[in-house]
Design an enzyme around this catalytic site. Sequence first.
Site, short mmCIF file in Angstrom:
data_model
loop_
_atom_site.label_atom_id
_atom_site.label_comp_id
_atom_site.label_asym_id
_atom_site.label_seq_id
_atom_site.Cartn_x
_atom_site.Cartn_y
_atom_site.Cartn_z
N THR A 81 48.37 25.17 56.70
CA THR A 81 47.95 26.58 56.65
C THR A 81 49.17 27.40 56.20
OG1 THR A 81 48.71 27.14 58.88
CG2 THR A 81 46.47 26.26 58.71
N ARG B 78 43.15 34.30 57.27
CA ARG B 78 43.72 33.15 56.54
C ARG B 78 43.76 31.94 57.48
NH1 ARG B 78 50.20 34.71 56.44
NH2 ARG B 78 50.67 33.59 58.35
N TYR C 29 56.51 29.57 71.96
CA TYR C 29 55.24 29.05 71.45
C TYR C 29 54.68 28.01 72.42
CZ TYR C 29 51.84 27.20 68.07
OH TYR C 29 50.68 26.81 67.44
N LYS D 238 51.11 28.27 74.51
CA LYS D 238 50.01 27.33 74.25
C LYS D 238 49.65 26.55 75.53
CE LYS D 238 49.16 28.59 70.09
NZ LYS D 238 47.90 29.26 69.77
N THR E 282 52.08 26.79 58.67
CA THR E 282 52.89 25.58 58.53
C THR E 282 53.55 25.50 57.16
OG1 THR E 282 50.83 24.36 58.08
CG2 THR E 282 51.73 24.18 60.29
N ASN F 216 41.74 32.95 68.11
CA ASN F 216 42.50 32.09 67.19
C ASN F 216 43.86 32.66 66.80
OD1 ASN F 216 42.82 30.17 64.70
ND2 ASN F 216 42.88 32.24 63.86
N ASP G 150 44.24 44.22 66.18
CA ASP G 150 45.49 43.62 66.65
C ASP G 150 45.20 43.11 68.06
OD1 ASP G 150 47.91 43.13 67.92
OD2 ASP G 150 48.96 44.69 66.80
N VAL G 151 45.30 41.81 68.26
CA VAL G 151 44.85 41.23 69.54
C VAL G 151 45.69 41.66 70.74
CG1 VAL G 151 43.75 39.23 68.46
CG2 VAL G 151 46.15 39.07 69.20
N VAL H 23 48.18 21.12 60.96
CA VAL H 23 47.17 21.53 59.98
C VAL H 23 47.87 22.33 58.89
CG1 VAL H 23 45.05 22.86 59.63
CG2 VAL H 23 45.41 21.67 61.80
#
Length: 242
Positions: free
Chosen positions: A184, A16, A149, A153, A187, A84, A57-58, A182
């Site tokens: 999505t 998504r 977060y 980042k 957000t 991503n 699962d990263v 963005v």
Amino acid sequence: MSRLQGKVAVVTGAGRGIGRSIAEVFAKEGATLVATGRRGEDDFESLDGSISYAQLDVADKAAWERTIADVVAQHGRVDVLVNNAGIINYEPLHDLDVDGWNEVLAVNQTGTWLGMRTVVPHMLAQGRGSIINVSSIWGNAAVGGAHAYHATKGAVRNMSKNAAITYAKEGIRVNSLHPGFVATPLTDSQDADVNAYVVSQTPMGRAGTPEEIAYAAVYLASDESSFMTGSELVVDGGYLAQ
Ligand code: NAD
């Protein structure tokens, strides 16, 4: 329509939002695309039939090894990785508990490292590759709250630069991509007032679309950006220019 012709690309968190758009635009541009993801809410069934899907699962090292081994066995190589997948926790640092901190680090930071850790040996053997790590404007600047977060980042931004320098002579390029606000599912689930504030602080006065981020990723994945490594590609409607 063929900017990525002949390239084998893996995108994480592709069910998504931005990852989904990257997967679709990459496939449209000719890439052989492996979309990966984890959660039940992700909608992989409606992906174009040319896109294959792998559960990943990263934060899971063994899953990375399985997934990339399968990609190489099936397609012979891995040319592009887009790290991503990402999650957010809104707590300010004094409210954050260790579990919340670790959860965000596991996906955003460890996941990014594990992805690079797994594909780099293949890219070294190939003598080429492009890795795109999705950071954020909050990897360069800050708003209040969401401490973990911001931490991840910022880390993704500098991990990318370190990897870029480490492998610059081996044909592997590593760049970070820094979206502004963005629209999505991520957000959409945020506080509407916070969203309205960030949009009001964006010089273009609007949210970006996942596709506008995806086309920046196409550039980084393609040979058009062959002299670009260790860079931060900011796609934010002017936010960081202020
Ligand atoms: P989203 O929540 O819509 O999508 C994130 C995807 O990551 C989902 O498919 C989710 O299932 C997946 N994911 C979460 N944990 C995972 C895990 N452990 N393993 C595999 N997949 C996992 O979010 P989005 O807005 O599309 O964000 C995508 C990336 O862009 C994130 O890294 C995010 O931090 C970054 N970003 C988003 C914005 C924005 O405004 N939307 C801005 C800057 C950066």
